[in-house]
Motif scaffolding. Sequence first.
Motif, PDB file in Angstrom:
ATOM      1  N   ASP A  10      33.732  39.954  55.310  1.00 58.02           N
ATOM      2  CA  ASP A  10      33.441  40.947  54.270  1.00 58.02           C
ATOM      3  C   ASP A  10      34.588  41.948  54.134  1.00 58.02           C
ATOM      4  O   ASP A  10      34.827  42.485  53.053  1.00 58.02           O
ATOM      5  CB  ASP A  10      32.163  41.740  54.595  1.00 58.02           C
ATOM      6  N   LEU A  11      35.271  42.194  55.228  1.00 52.49           N
ATOM      7  CA  LEU A  11      36.324  43.205  55.212  1.00 52.49           C
ATOM      8  C   LEU A  11      37.436  42.844  54.243  1.00 52.49           C
ATOM      9  O   LEU A  11      38.025  43.728  53.612  1.00 52.49           O
ATOM     10  CB  LEU A  11      36.868  43.438  56.621  1.00 52.49           C
ATOM     11  N   PHE A  14      36.159  43.965  50.945  1.00 54.15           N
ATOM     12  CA  PHE A  14      36.173  45.425  50.871  1.00 54.15           C
ATOM     13  C   PHE A  14      37.589  45.939  50.628  1.00 54.15           C
ATOM     14  O   PHE A  14      37.800  46.882  49.869  1.00 54.15           O
ATOM     15  CB  PHE A  14      35.616  46.058  52.144  1.00 54.15           C
ATOM     16  N   PHE A  15      38.565  45.317  51.307  1.00 53.37           N
ATOM     17  CA  PHE A  15      39.952  45.736  51.130  1.00 53.37           C
ATOM     18  C   PHE A  15      40.408  45.491  49.689  1.00 53.37           C
ATOM     19  O   PHE A  15      41.071  46.340  49.087  1.00 53.37           O
ATOM     20  CB  PHE A  15      40.863  45.010  52.125  1.00 53.37           C
ATOM     21  N   LEU A  16      40.023  44.358  49.115  1.00 53.77           N
ATOM     22  CA  LEU A  16      40.360  44.090  47.710  1.00 53.77           C
ATOM     23  C   LEU A  16      39.697  45.105  46.787  1.00 53.77           C
ATOM     24  O   LEU A  16      40.326  45.592  45.836  1.00 53.77           O
ATOM     25  CB  LEU A  16      39.947  42.675  47.318  1.00 53.77           C
ATOM     26  N   HIS A  17      38.446  45.452  47.053  1.00 46.92           N
ATOM     27  CA  HIS A  17      37.758  46.468  46.243  1.00 46.92           C
ATOM     28  C   HIS A  17      38.535  47.784  46.274  1.00 46.92           C
ATOM     29  O   HIS A  17      38.611  48.486  45.265  1.00 46.92           O
ATOM     30  CB  HIS A  17      36.349  46.734  46.757  1.00 46.92           C
ATOM     31  N   PRO A  34      45.886  53.182  49.593  1.00 48.21           N
ATOM     32  CA  PRO A  34      44.834  52.173  49.670  1.00 48.21           C
ATOM     33  C   PRO A  34      45.330  50.773  50.025  1.00 48.21           C
ATOM     34  O   PRO A  34      44.551  49.935  50.456  1.00 48.21           O
ATOM     35  CB  PRO A  34      44.211  52.173  48.272  1.00 48.21           C
ATOM     36  N   SER A  35      46.613  50.502  49.852  1.00 51.61           N
ATOM     37  CA  SER A  35      47.146  49.165  50.144  1.00 51.61           C
ATOM     38  C   SER A  35      47.581  48.991  51.593  1.00 51.61           C
ATOM     39  O   SER A  35      48.049  47.920  51.970  1.00 51.61           O
ATOM     40  CB  SER A  35      48.310  48.846  49.206  1.00 51.61           C
ATOM     41  N   PHE A  40      43.219  50.684  56.796  1.00 51.33           N
ATOM     42  CA  PHE A  40      41.920  50.155  56.422  1.00 51.33           C
ATOM     43  C   PHE A  40      41.228  49.540  57.640  1.00 51.33           C
ATOM     44  O   PHE A  40      40.064  49.848  57.919  1.00 51.33           O
ATOM     45  CB  PHE A  40      42.083  49.099  55.322  1.00 51.33           C
ATOM     46  N   ASP A  41      41.918  48.668  58.370  1.00 46.27           N
ATOM     47  CA  ASP A  41      41.321  48.007  59.532  1.00 46.27           C
ATOM     48  C   ASP A  41      40.931  49.013  60.612  1.00 46.27           C
ATOM     49  O   ASP A  41      39.872  48.886  61.235  1.00 46.27           O
ATOM     50  CB  ASP A  41      42.280  46.964  60.115  1.00 46.27           C
TER      51      ASP A  41
END
Length: 156
Positions: A10-11, A14-17, A34-35, A40-41
């Motif tokens: 799922d992560l 979520f990262f693409l979102h 955000p990139s 993110f992780d």
Amino acid sequence: MPLRDVRPDDLDAFFLHQQDERANLMSAFAPRNPSDRGVFDYHWAHLLGDDATEVRTIEHAGRPVGALVCTRVDGVDELSFWVAREFWGQGLTTSAVDGFLSTHRERPVRAHVPEDNLGSVKVLTRRGFREVGREKVFSNARAEVVEELILELPDA
């Protein structure tokens, strides 16, 4: 109910979102970059590793389309959620919040929402959340200070 436990794959969704600039502007609380997958992780490992935080995937047609998070802040549960923009207006956020509130009996529950995020404000106020305050906070996504509503679902 569209809520389920978060799965490792799922992560990636979520990262693409998180790459959706328009959605970031609406939520106002995106990370500075955000990139950056490392940030993110790290953030998600912290959320998923915290026993006091409830994290759920919002699923539609077998796909992870968002997330719902409830964490304890200063002794009060705080709810936040995110749904990918392509699924806005389909009732998925409403169903997820309803499902969460039907099983999460702790009250009060708070949510912090930018005042101009009318969709999220509508979802919450229709569930009985009421404004209990406002605060100005810096938004990385907007690179400016925004007015945030503090909404609360009181004790029953």
